[in-house]
Write a protein that holds these residues in place. Structure first.
Motif, PDB file in Angstrom:
ATOM      1  N   HIS A  80       0.823  -1.221   0.000  1.00 16.80           N
ATOM      2  CA  HIS A  80       0.000   0.000   0.000  1.00 16.80           C
ATOM      3  C   HIS A  80       0.855   1.268   0.000  1.00 16.80           C
ATOM      4  O   HIS A  80       0.688   2.135   0.861  1.00 16.80           O
ATOM      5  N   PRO A  82       1.753   4.844  -0.785  1.00 19.59           N
ATOM      6  CA  PRO A  82       1.043   6.036  -1.278  1.00 19.59           C
ATOM      7  C   PRO A  82       1.711   6.578  -2.543  1.00 19.59           C
ATOM      8  O   PRO A  82       2.924   6.446  -2.722  1.00 19.59           O
ATOM      9  N   ASP A  83       0.910   7.203  -3.420  1.00 20.27           N
ATOM     10  CA  ASP A  83       1.410   7.673  -4.714  1.00 20.27           C
ATOM     11  C   ASP A  83       2.614   8.599  -4.590  1.00 20.27           C
ATOM     12  O   ASP A  83       3.582   8.474  -5.336  1.00 20.27           O
ATOM     13  N   ARG A  84       2.560   9.542  -3.653  1.00 21.65           N
ATOM     14  CA  ARG A  84       3.663  10.508  -3.528  1.00 21.65           C
ATOM     15  C   ARG A  84       4.955   9.813  -3.104  1.00 21.65           C
ATOM     16  O   ARG A  84       6.037  10.156  -3.582  1.00 21.65           O
ATOM     17  N   ARG A  86       5.599   6.610  -3.645  1.00 15.69           N
ATOM     18  CA  ARG A  86       5.978   5.762  -4.787  1.00 15.69           C
ATOM     19  C   ARG A  86       6.780   6.571  -5.805  1.00 15.69           C
ATOM     20  O   ARG A  86       7.794   6.112  -6.334  1.00 15.69           O
ATOM     21  N   GLU A  87       6.333   7.813  -6.063  1.00 20.13           N
ATOM     22  CA  GLU A  87       7.054   8.682  -7.003  1.00 20.13           C
ATOM     23  C   GLU A  87       8.462   8.980  -6.494  1.00 20.13           C
ATOM     24  O   GLU A  87       9.426   8.964  -7.269  1.00 20.13           O
ATOM     25  N   GLU A  90      10.629   6.005  -7.012  1.00 22.01           N
ATOM     26  CA  GLU A  90      11.007   5.892  -8.419  1.00 22.01           C
ATOM     27  C   GLU A  90      12.143   6.851  -8.749  1.00 22.01           C
ATOM     28  O   GLU A  90      13.105   6.482  -9.436  1.00 22.01           O
ATOM     29  N   THR A  95      12.715   1.505  -6.887  1.00 25.06           N
ATOM     30  CA  THR A  95      11.631   0.598  -7.279  1.00 25.06           C
ATOM     31  C   THR A  95      12.152  -0.773  -7.710  1.00 25.06           C
ATOM     32  O   THR A  95      11.440  -1.760  -7.569  1.00 25.06           O
ATOM     33  N   THR A 100       6.657  -4.431  -4.579  1.00 26.47           N
ATOM     34  CA  THR A 100       5.535  -3.688  -3.997  1.00 26.47           C
ATOM     35  C   THR A 100       4.233  -4.441  -4.262  1.00 26.47           C
ATOM     36  O   THR A 100       4.080  -5.070  -5.311  1.00 26.47           O
ATOM     37  N   ASP A 102      -0.238  -4.231  -3.630  1.00 27.89           N
ATOM     38  CA  ASP A 102      -1.405  -3.420  -3.305  1.00 27.89           C
ATOM     39  C   ASP A 102      -2.302  -4.121  -2.301  1.00 27.89           C
ATOM     40  O   ASP A 102      -3.297  -3.562  -1.850  1.00 27.89           O
TER      41      ASP A 102
END
Length: 111
Positions: A80, A82-84, A86-87, A90, A95, A100, A102
């Protein structure tokens, strides 16, 4: 920051809530080290409650991954993310270093 640990037969599920920054990263790193010190090298890190993670938190993650993978004992997987965050992972090139998921059940089941 709040850290909770659940021990399962094959791995530990560590849930992190709040912010991991330069002030709280040592506590975060200590929680991961404690799992390793107890002979637990298969760690699933639930990041669903995480608001922010600084580079100090990323260093703690990297150190834990290195420790777990040494002698092919296990690994750290992320759940899980979070998008921010994850960015940011990356951008840092992390990554490729972490699997990872979900779904918490899938992450725990991956061991």
């Amino acid at each position: 920051m709040e850290i909770t640990t659940q021990e399962f037969k094959h791995c530990d599920l560590i849930a992190v809530k709040g912010r991991v920054d330069s002030a709280t990263a040592p506590q975060f790193a200590k929680a991961l080290e404690t799992a390793n010190d107890n002979g637990r090298f298969k760690l699933a890190l639930d990041m669903s409650g995480l608001e922010y993670m600084s580079s100090a938190g990323f260093r703690a993650l990297l150190a834990a991954q290195r420790n777990c993978k040494r002698y092919n004992r296990g690994e750290v997987v992320l759940v899980h993310v979070p998008d921010r965050i994850r960015e940011a992972l990356e951008l840092a090139g992390f990554t490729e270093l972490f699997k990872t998921f979900d779904d918490t059940v899938a992450a725990v089941g991956s061991f």
